[in-house]
Scaffold this motif. Structure first.
Motif: not given
Length: 418
Positions: A258-275
């Motif tokens: 298992v692995g993961g990327l945790i993006a902090f804050g609303d702006h960073n969390a939405h840099l990658l979008t659907a698809g």
């Protein structure tokens, strides 16, 4: 090591691609902090699958969680989600102290998490990346561009362009490298594969300051240092900073990939979008259930504090040996390296294995220890008690390392700073 071991290694050579070389052992099973090979020899596992087996082998909480989830459903694809996936994402945000609006991308390995981080950085509109000399971020081609070791990189060049490597821990070099073209600075809080090297918390604070000045992301690779390994949930928390993103893997699943990327804050969390990114197996119910069990057990058994106490105990005990071949102990929590006066780490690891201990010669003159977080002080002491004779057995003839010369250091002797 034994007839059965040798027979299986011959089969291994005939059937398995040789990217790892020839392993010394064929392991059969484990329990707690011990593993057994196919010939019945027992070893104290002081590597923990390279900081993966956070709860050791066969921990009841992990076995129960995996068994239960396997019976209910292992995989559903990311056309759907599951309650356990959502719960894991929420728990990761909680232990990371992530602000409102933060989000998690779940995948299957550390290298995948780094690949996701690189794509996150590209969504800033910039392409420049700054990493450190000595860095190890994985072997997939994107992550490999951040990894520094030429032997890993050169056979596969050209890699993605725009990566600058700076001396690890050099604040001035870091400041000079970050510009308005820099998408992200990617750093390990402690470089595990380079020999458990720490730049100090001031360096991480400088990295946060410099990236904010230039509008770049600060991405911290917590794949080896995270999930309690250094005595806090994540090593960055000891520096008192908030990064833009962190990568996690290794100990998170306790052995389940298992692995993961945790993006902090609303702006960073939405840099990658659907698809724009995805994975077939990432966040599957089995891995999520295993990860939740690991996190819950670390908290319920007080393993964060234990990692600090046990790690300091180990460092103090090794230093107190005052063996002339030992120059110091570095690292934090239960991620440690014993540094040596001569390039005999491979010989020491072999001698340790013969005596029933598994350690990692991470560098020619350094042994890495990353035992399960459940390792006891008594188990660590058993290794320290055996260490002088092991060192004597592999010491160069020019070094006066006769066991009779060892004298315990006073209880208040500080750790060797070298």
């Amino acid at each position: 090591m034994g007839e059965r071991n040798d027979e299986l290694l011959e089969r291994y050579q005939r059937s398995v691609m040789g990217v790892f070389g020839l392993p010394p052992l064929v392991l059969d099973h484990g329990s707690g902090c011990h593993v057994w090979d196919v010939d019945g020899n027992r070893y104290l596992d002081l590597v923990g699958g390279i900081a993966v087996n956070a709860l050791g082998h066969g921990h009841p909480a992990l076995v129960t969680a995996v068994s239960k989830q396997a019976a209910e459903g292992i995989h559903i694809s990311n056309l759907f989600t599951s309650e356990v996936q959502i719960a894991l994402a929420e728990r990761l945000l909680d232990i990371a102290g992530a602000p409102e609006g933060s989000a998690v991308f779940l995948c299957n390995s550390g290298a995948e998490a780094v690949e996701a981080a690189i794509k996150l950085s590209r969504r800033t509109g910039r392409t420049g990346l700054v990493a450190a000399e000595g860095a190890f971020h994985g072997r997939t081609t994107g992550a490999l561009a951040l990894t520094h070791k030429p032997a890993y990189r050169q056979p596969f060049e050209p890699l993605i362009p725009g990566v600058t490597h700076v001396p690890y821990g050099d604040e001035a070099a870091l400041r000079a490298a970050v510009t308005e073209e820099t998408a992200a600075v990617v750093l390990e809080p402690i470089q595990g594969e380079a020999g458990v090297l720490s730049p100090g918390t001031a360096y991480l604070r400088t990295a946060r300051e410099v990236t904010q000045e230039h509008g770049a992301l600060l991405i911290l690779d917590e794949i080896q240092t995270g999930i309690g390994r250094t005595g806090t949930w994540f090593a960055f928390q000891q520096a008192g900073i908030v990064p833009d993103a962190i990568t996690v893997a290794k100990g998170l699943g306790g052995g389940v990939p298992v692995g993961g990327l945790i993006a902090f804050g609303d702006h960073n969390a939405h840099l990658l979008t659907a698809g724009q990114h995805g994975t077939t197996f990432g966040g599957n119910p089995l891995a999520a259930a295993a990860s939740l069990a690991v996190l819950e057990t670390i908290e319920s058994e007080g393993l964060l504090e234990h990692a600090r106490v046990a790690g300091d105990h180990l460092a103090d005990a090794v230093t107190a040996l005052r063996h002339p071949l030992v120059t110091g102990v570095r690292g934090a929590g239960l991620l440690r390296a014993i540094t040596l006066a001569h390039d005999v780490a491979p010989q020491l690891a072999a001698a340790a294995r013969g005596a029933g201990f598994i350690v990692n010669p991470v560098a020619p003159a350094a042994i890495r220890l990353a035992p399960p977080l459940v390792v006891t002080l008594e188990q660590l002491d058993s290794f320290v008690d055996a260490l002088p004779a092991l060192l004597d057995a592999c010491a160069p003839d020019s070094a006066d390392t006769t066991h009779t010369t060892h004298t315990p250091a006073p209880a208040d002797t500080p750790e060797d700073p070298r």
